[in-house]
Design a protein around this motif. Structure first.
Motif, PDB file in Angstrom:
ATOM      1  N   ALA A 101       0.827  -1.202   0.000  1.00 35.15           N
ATOM      2  CA  ALA A 101       0.000   0.000   0.000  1.00 35.15           C
ATOM      3  C   ALA A 101       0.865   1.257   0.000  1.00 35.15           C
ATOM      4  O   ALA A 101       0.534   2.257  -0.654  1.00 35.15           O
ATOM      5  CB  ALA A 101      -0.933  -0.008   1.213  1.00 35.15           C
ATOM      6  N   ALA A 102       1.986   1.225   0.719  1.00 37.43           N
ATOM      7  CA  ALA A 102       2.891   2.374   0.751  1.00 37.43           C
ATOM      8  C   ALA A 102       3.504   2.657  -0.615  1.00 37.43           C
ATOM      9  O   ALA A 102       3.937   3.782  -0.902  1.00 37.43           O
ATOM     10  CB  ALA A 102       3.999   2.130   1.777  1.00 37.43           C
ATOM     11  N   LEU A 103       3.509   1.625  -1.475  1.00 39.52           N
ATOM     12  CA  LEU A 103       4.069   1.761  -2.815  1.00 39.52           C
ATOM     13  C   LEU A 103       2.990   1.941  -3.883  1.00 39.52           C
ATOM     14  O   LEU A 103       3.254   1.777  -5.065  1.00 39.52           O
ATOM     15  CB  LEU A 103       4.929   0.533  -3.134  1.00 39.52           C
ATOM     16  CG  LEU A 103       6.247   0.451  -2.350  1.00 39.52           C
ATOM     17  CD1 LEU A 103       6.863  -0.933  -2.476  1.00 39.52           C
ATOM     18  CD2 LEU A 103       7.230   1.508  -2.854  1.00 39.52           C
ATOM     19  N   GLY A 104       1.779   2.268  -3.454  1.00 38.88           N
ATOM     20  CA  GLY A 104       0.728   2.618  -4.402  1.00 38.88           C
ATOM     21  C   GLY A 104      -0.287   1.542  -4.707  1.00 38.88           C
ATOM     22  O   GLY A 104      -1.223   1.772  -5.483  1.00 38.88           O
ATOM     23  N   THR A 105      -0.131   0.346  -4.126  1.00 45.20           N
ATOM     24  CA  THR A 105      -1.110  -0.715  -4.366  1.00 45.20           C
ATOM     25  C   THR A 105      -2.456  -0.319  -3.768  1.00 45.20           C
ATOM     26  O   THR A 105      -2.533   0.128  -2.630  1.00 45.20           O
ATOM     27  CB  THR A 105      -0.636  -2.039  -3.750  1.00 45.20           C
ATOM     28  OG1 THR A 105       0.558  -2.451  -4.422  1.00 45.20           O
ATOM     29  CG2 THR A 105      -1.687  -3.129  -3.875  1.00 45.20           C
ATOM     30  N   GLN A 106      -3.503  -0.495  -4.559  1.00 45.09           N
ATOM     31  CA  GLN A 106      -4.853  -0.135  -4.125  1.00 45.09           C
ATOM     32  C   GLN A 106      -5.775  -1.342  -3.998  1.00 45.09           C
ATOM     33  O   GLN A 106      -6.769  -1.286  -3.288  1.00 45.09           O
ATOM     34  CB  GLN A 106      -5.464   0.859  -5.131  1.00 45.09           C
ATOM     35  CG  GLN A 106      -4.672   2.154  -5.257  1.00 45.09           C
ATOM     36  CD  GLN A 106      -5.128   2.985  -6.439  1.00 45.09           C
ATOM     37  OE1 GLN A 106      -5.827   2.503  -7.333  1.00 45.09           O
ATOM     38  NE2 GLN A 106      -4.735   4.248  -6.463  1.00 45.09           N
ATOM     39  N   LYS A 107      -5.430  -2.418  -4.700  1.00 44.93           N
ATOM     40  CA  LYS A 107      -6.302  -3.587  -4.731  1.00 44.93           C
ATOM     41  C   LYS A 107      -5.525  -4.825  -4.300  1.00 44.93           C
ATOM     42  O   LYS A 107      -4.416  -5.064  -4.769  1.00 44.93           O
ATOM     43  CB  LYS A 107      -6.844  -3.788  -6.156  1.00 44.93           C
ATOM     44  CG  LYS A 107      -7.686  -5.040  -6.351  1.00 44.93           C
ATOM     45  CD  LYS A 107      -8.137  -5.135  -7.801  1.00 44.93           C
ATOM     46  CE  LYS A 107      -8.937  -6.398  -8.085  1.00 44.93           C
ATOM     47  NZ  LYS A 107      -9.346  -6.482  -9.510  1.00 44.93           N
ATOM     48  N   VAL A 108      -6.119  -5.598  -3.400  1.00 41.96           N
ATOM     49  CA  VAL A 108      -5.535  -6.870  -2.973  1.00 41.96           C
ATOM     50  C   VAL A 108      -6.560  -7.967  -3.227  1.00 41.96           C
ATOM     51  O   VAL A 108      -7.716  -7.868  -2.806  1.00 41.96           O
ATOM     52  CB  VAL A 108      -5.160  -6.856  -1.477  1.00 41.96           C
ATOM     53  CG1 VAL A 108      -4.649  -8.232  -1.048  1.00 41.96           C
ATOM     54  CG2 VAL A 108      -4.123  -5.783  -1.193  1.00 41.96           C
TER      55      VAL A 108
END
Length: 326
Positions: free
Chosen positions: A57-64
């Motif tokens: 998330a800190a690196l821009g991931t929005q979807k898991v």
């Protein structure tokens, strides 16, 4: 914080996070002999899941997307789901499941933060469903789909791996099923893996041929979102549902890659058909290692290949799709 980007300018907003490789189904295209443990497995813990998700998330991931095996076999599944959903920056939490627990738990999982749901339904004929999955649970799975629609997920999809000589003749039946239901039906082209060479040769159907047939029937393309999966999506004015095609053998399939994978053993996989994986688990023991974890993710991404080599018959070291979450 720098966005996750590889050496080809592709940016990554989507993490596929496997939490187990155990599965209770015996699908012919994945685990025809059932799950076979390789020694004693220590799957990633809830604390490790939290650290992985925070780093991405800190690196821009929005979807898991939570995957397996069958992820809902974990006794702490709902707690793991809530851990991912509560991570700042994560806006979509998806699950891929065989649906065997869905009828009982759909609302519970929706309340825990699950937003998007994919259910594997490889046939609408109970006998063929049993033949492909190894389990006589068609009616239970379809009751789960109904429960999911009632629970109010943002999106419900059905996944089907089309197989020549088996469920390939059901294409029209699947399309009829979504005519009145707001569900996306996704047809997945059979992929060659290390343990499935002969099965692939016998049952592979061309996704491109299915696409051309759909276009001739009036289906129209849907614009792809930046955190979407690999499917080409289509809509039709006469249908309540949508259609998705995952065609790994199509031209430029990898050009739009936006997803990375972490296995249930805590390894980063840059491609479903890559080699080996990058160890992360030594950096998941404490919050103080977060900076090192982020640095390793960024460094590893620079070694990502431009494409898989499935079209050349090279499936890498992936033995079957359950091994790193499909």
């Amino acid at each position: 914080m720098t966005q996750l980007e590889d050496g080809f300018g592709r940016q990554f907003y989507y993490l596929r996070l496997s939490i187990t490789d155990v599965c209770n189904f015996r699908c012919t295209y994945c685990l025809p002999d059932g799950y076979r443990p390789n020694g004693r497995n220590y799957f990633i813990t809830q604390a490790e899941v939290a650290r992985i998700t925070r780093a991405f998330a800190a690196l821009g991931t929005q979807k898991v997307r939570i995957t397996g095996g069958e992820p809902t076999m974990r006794k702490d599944f709902t707690e793991l789901l809530r851990t991912v959903a509560d991570t700042p920056g994560i806006t979509k939490v998806a699950l891929t499941t065989n649906g065997y627990r869905l009828a009982k738990h759909a609302q519970e999982w929706r309340d825990a933060g699950l937003t998007h749901l994919n259910v594997s339904v490889d046939s609408l004929d109970p006998k063929m469903f049993h033949q492909i999955t190894g389990e006589n649970l068609f009616h239970e799975v379809m009751a789960g789909v109904d429960a999911a629609l009632d629970a109010g997920f943002e999106q419900v999809k059905l996944n089907s791996v089309l197989l020549k000589g088996l469920n390939g003749k059901e294409l029209d039946q699947f399309l009829d099923w979504i005519k009145t239901r707001p569900v996306e039906m996704r047809f997945i082209e059979l992929m060659q893996t290390g343990e499935m060479d002969q099965f692939f040769e016998r049952h592979h159907m061309s996704g491109e041929q299915i696409k051309q047939r759909m276009l001739q029937q009036g289906w129209q393309s849907v614009l792809r979102e930046k955190d979407a999966g690999p499917a080409e999506r289509f809509w039709h004015p006469d249908y309540a549902g949508k259609l998705g095609l995952i065609m790994p053998y199509s031209k430029d399939f990898c050009a739009g890659c936006n997803r990375l994978r972490v296995s249930a053993q805590g390894k980063l996989h840059l491609c479903l058909f890559g080699e080996g994986g990058v160890e992360l688990r030594d950096l998941l023991a404490a919050d103080e290692q977060q900076g090192e974890l982020i640095a390793r993710l960024q460094s590893a991404l620079q070694t990502k290949r431009e494409t898989h080599y499935l079209h050349q018959g090279d499936a890498g070291s992936t033995p079957h799709l359950a091994s790193i979450g499909g």
